[in-house]
Design a protein around this motif. Structure first.
Motif, mmCIF file in Angstrom:
data_model
loop_
_atom_site.group_PDB
_atom_site.id
_atom_site.type_symbol
_atom_site.label_atom_id
_atom_site.label_comp_id
_atom_site.label_asym_id
_atom_site.label_seq_id
_atom_site.Cartn_x
_atom_site.Cartn_y
_atom_site.Cartn_z
ATOM 1 N N LYS A 174 0.828 -1.210 0.000
ATOM 2 C CA LYS A 174 0.000 0.000 0.000
ATOM 3 C C LYS A 174 0.859 1.254 0.000
ATOM 4 O O LYS A 174 2.003 1.246 0.448
ATOM 5 C CB LYS A 174 -0.913 0.004 1.236
ATOM 6 C CG LYS A 174 -1.924 -1.119 1.289
ATOM 7 C CD LYS A 174 -2.714 -1.101 2.583
ATOM 8 C CE LYS A 174 -3.521 0.172 2.725
ATOM 9 N NZ LYS A 174 -4.347 0.161 3.954
ATOM 10 N N HIS A 209 -3.457 6.798 -4.003
ATOM 11 C CA HIS A 209 -4.161 5.651 -3.408
ATOM 12 C C HIS A 209 -4.700 5.954 -2.010
ATOM 13 O O HIS A 209 -4.825 5.042 -1.175
ATOM 14 C CB HIS A 209 -3.254 4.421 -3.352
ATOM 15 C CG HIS A 209 -2.923 3.841 -4.695
ATOM 16 N ND1 HIS A 209 -3.369 2.602 -5.108
ATOM 17 C CD2 HIS A 209 -2.204 4.329 -5.722
ATOM 18 C CE1 HIS A 209 -2.917 2.361 -6.326
ATOM 19 N NE2 HIS A 209 -2.204 3.408 -6.720
ATOM 20 N N THR A 230 -8.350 -1.249 -2.751
ATOM 21 C CA THR A 230 -8.772 -1.298 -1.350
ATOM 22 C C THR A 230 -10.110 -0.620 -1.125
ATOM 23 O O THR A 230 -10.993 -1.148 -0.446
ATOM 24 C CB THR A 230 -7.716 -0.625 -0.454
ATOM 25 O OG1 THR A 230 -6.452 -1.262 -0.657
ATOM 26 C CG2 THR A 230 -8.113 -0.717 1.014
ATOM 27 N N TYR A 231 -10.305 0.575 -1.719
ATOM 28 C CA TYR A 231 -11.463 1.402 -1.405
ATOM 29 C C TYR A 231 -12.626 1.257 -2.395
ATOM 30 O O TYR A 231 -13.769 1.468 -2.031
ATOM 31 C CB TYR A 231 -11.052 2.882 -1.370
ATOM 32 C CG TYR A 231 -9.977 3.186 -0.377
ATOM 33 C CD1 TYR A 231 -10.238 3.204 0.987
ATOM 34 C CD2 TYR A 231 -8.672 3.457 -0.803
ATOM 35 C CE1 TYR A 231 -9.233 3.482 1.903
ATOM 36 C CE2 TYR A 231 -7.666 3.742 0.108
ATOM 37 C CZ TYR A 231 -7.945 3.746 1.451
ATOM 38 O OH TYR A 231 -6.964 4.017 2.348
#
Length: 256
Positions: A174, A209, A230-231
């Motif tokens: 990430k 990100h 992720t989102y």
């Protein structure tokens, strides 16, 4: 009034993402859910983890995504595609075959009477000399021509593995968390740009990100879109208000 949507950083095809097929399916379902109320869609970069387009060859895969984009443009939805730092090497395939409008630089445009500054975000205020050097190499026409001389079976493999290693170098794969207004280079860049372009109402970026919604002044706001790893996040503008949202299948209603 038709709505305008913004999203970025799906990194389709990434070998560092275990849920790649689910990720593409969710993206296609999202695009299908907005097809009746979308006037325009802005894809702000890194939609592919690696995309290198040869004269007669394009990367394998992405069939559902490219098919949905083509369906939407056939219906009259305007789709803008911004190159990111992972999909720099676009030719005319996406424009000719899918009907996309390609952008290689940041775009300032008016939408429903508001001024938008749109960009992927790479290279804007980033002080990292290593990243700036690599970015200049990737944008080099000479190096692109040399890379094109490689057979796709080697060049595509090289690009996908490079992108995988790049992501796995990060903690848990990430990007760093939000670093604050005084350290986020896109925030600093936007504030400086606003000094000479005070009419900008919205700055919208991908690249980092993270999901960020920040007021820069009384009349200017900045959005970083998050990602579709992720989102599963996006922004939507209805002509009056801009919202930063997350797409949850089965719960999010977008067709109203």
């Amino acid at each position: 009034m038709k709505k305008v949507y913004f999203l970025s950083d799906t990194h389709l095809g990434s070998r560092a993402i275990d849920h790649g097929r689910t990720q593409e399916r969710r993206l296609v379902n999202f695009l299908d859910s907005i097809k009746n109320n979308a006037g325009a869609i802005y894809l702000l970069g890194d939609m592919f983890d690696f995309w290198y387009e040869f004269k007669h060859v394009v990367p394998k895969g992405y069939t559902r995504f490219l098919g949905k984009l083509s369906e939407l443009t056939d219906r009259g939805v305007e789709i803008h595609f911004f190159i990111g730092n992972h999909d720099i090497w676009c030719g005319d395939y996406l424009r000719k075959e899918c009907g996309l409008i390609l952008h290689r630089k940041p775009l300032t445009t008016e939408i429903y009477g508001k001024e938008f500054y749109l960009a992927h975000g790479d290279g804007l205020g980033d002080p990292d000399p290593k990243f700036r050097f690599l970015r200049s190499m990737f944008h080099s026409v000479t190096l692109q021509r040399l890379f094109s001389a490689l057979h796709p079976r080697w060049s595509i493999e090289l690009g996908l593995n490079w992108a995988k290693r790049s992501r796995l170098k990060r903690v848990a794969g990430k990007e760093p968390d939000y670093m604050g207004e005084d350290k986020e280079f896109l925030v600093l860049y936007s504030k400086e740009y606003l000094k000479t372009h005070p009419a900008i109402n919205y700055f919208i970026y991908g690249h980092r990100h993270i999901m960020l919604d920040l007021m820069l002044s009384r009349t200017s706001r900045m959005i970083i879109l998050g990602d579709w790893i992720t989102y599963f996040s996006y922004a939507v503008f209805d002509g009056e208000n801009l919202f930063l949202e997350e797409f949850v299948e089965g719960e999010t209603r977008l067709d109203e």
